[in-house]
Design a protein around this motif. Sequence first.
Motif, PDB file in Angstrom:
ATOM      1  N   GLN A  66       0.829  -1.204   0.000  1.00  0.00           N
ATOM      2  CA  GLN A  66       0.000   0.000   0.000  1.00  0.00           C
ATOM      3  C   GLN A  66       0.862   1.251   0.000  1.00  0.00           C
ATOM      4  O   GLN A  66       0.495   2.271  -0.606  1.00  0.00           O
ATOM      5  CB  GLN A  66      -0.933  -0.016   1.221  1.00  0.00           C
ATOM      6  CG  GLN A  66      -1.951   1.086   1.238  1.00  0.00           C
ATOM      7  CD  GLN A  66      -2.963   0.992   0.097  1.00  0.00           C
ATOM      8  OE1 GLN A  66      -3.059  -0.030  -0.575  1.00  0.00           O
ATOM      9  NE2 GLN A  66      -3.723   2.069  -0.116  1.00  0.00           N
ATOM     10  N   ASN A  69       2.346   1.535  -3.638  1.00  0.00           N
ATOM     11  CA  ASN A  69       1.352   1.974  -4.626  1.00  0.00           C
ATOM     12  C   ASN A  69      -0.038   1.830  -4.016  1.00  0.00           C
ATOM     13  O   ASN A  69      -0.437   0.716  -3.639  1.00  0.00           O
ATOM     14  CB  ASN A  69       1.465   1.132  -5.903  1.00  0.00           C
ATOM     15  CG  ASN A  69       0.694   1.736  -7.059  1.00  0.00           C
ATOM     16  OD1 ASN A  69      -0.395   2.269  -6.885  1.00  0.00           O
ATOM     17  ND2 ASN A  69       1.261   1.654  -8.255  1.00  0.00           N
ATOM     18  N   PRO A  70      -0.808   2.916  -3.913  1.00  0.00           N
ATOM     19  CA  PRO A  70      -2.148   2.860  -3.312  1.00  0.00           C
ATOM     20  C   PRO A  70      -3.105   1.907  -4.023  1.00  0.00           C
ATOM     21  O   PRO A  70      -4.163   1.564  -3.473  1.00  0.00           O
ATOM     22  CB  PRO A  70      -2.641   4.309  -3.423  1.00  0.00           C
ATOM     23  CG  PRO A  70      -1.400   5.126  -3.534  1.00  0.00           C
ATOM     24  CD  PRO A  70      -0.424   4.286  -4.292  1.00  0.00           C
TER      25      PRO A  70
END
Length: 362
Positions: A66, A69-70
């Motif tokens: 997370q 990269n969201p």
Amino acid sequence: MTTPWSPRWKEWICVSETASDTASETGSARDARDPAGAVRRRRIAVARLRDLALIPAIIAIAIVGQVVNPVFLRSDNLINVLQTMSEIAVLVLAETLVLIVKKMDLSLESTMGLAPGVAAWLTVPKGAGHGLGLLPGGWAVPVTLAVGVAIGIVNALLIIRFGLNGFIVTLGMLIVLRGLLTGISGGQTFFNLTGSMLYLGTAQWLGMPASVWVTLILFAIGIVVLSYTSFGRALYAIGGNVDAAKTAGIRTDRVLWIVMVTASVLAALGGLMLSGRLASVASAQGNGDIFTVFAAAVIGGISLNGGKGSMFGAFTGILLLFLIQNVLTLGGVPAQWIGALNGAIILVALVISRITGGKVQD
């Protein structure tokens, strides 16, 4: 009364009687009264904790993913991870069964390619997709599974009936099957697959890919069989000490035949799922997947020396590997490094297994 599947029936009865007779006692008093039972209870507790050993690592990878990269924790990305790993996960399930009985099957990766390859060869129309068109499309799935059965029977015959070394036999079978797939495909890719071959790779069940559901169901069945049935206990008994299992009345050869054939059928099913998702069968399908399979099994707690490990542990092993791969992909790491990572994980897992008392099978 004993059954041919329950080598440890006395132990289970003893544990049950001990639990019943000492329900009102404190833990320490019970242990002092029954030291052997205390050892058994500690072993069971340790085994259950070992099954959960990778959960913290999975949580840690989720947090790292997370941060990297969201997109990582989005449902569509997680479903994509599950679908991508589903075919290899079925191979991990198959190899787990084989390793628990202290055998080894390297040919699973080639079975994953040849079984759907033969089905495509026989059912894809001639002149379209490199097939012969000898059978109607509805025969594709039965042919795929039948090839898996045939490969499992040959493996079992050579290993169990003739007593040949399982590693060498399945290594030879891997090479033979790989050559057969290359031969029937002419080194090309089968395409224009029939609808029945595409179904498991393209269908959606309750909003999730069918292949994910199939994998989860198979692992659930595997967990129940290994944990709660006499057949599952027989697998552990054979892997722990085959001579003792025979003495206890287990039909060891029969159990081993079932395991070897089942593993090959599962590999064929995994190949069918992969072919459906890719809408093709490549001449190199499955090549190199056995390394990922062993990495997942070993880090999931499956002993290469037989008789240890759980299906839940194997599932967390393959899940952890694919989550790591997904994080690396989202982080922009080149795909070539992922293969190196899998190899490193195998080596580290083997070292840890050795340190904690395991022993690699010869």
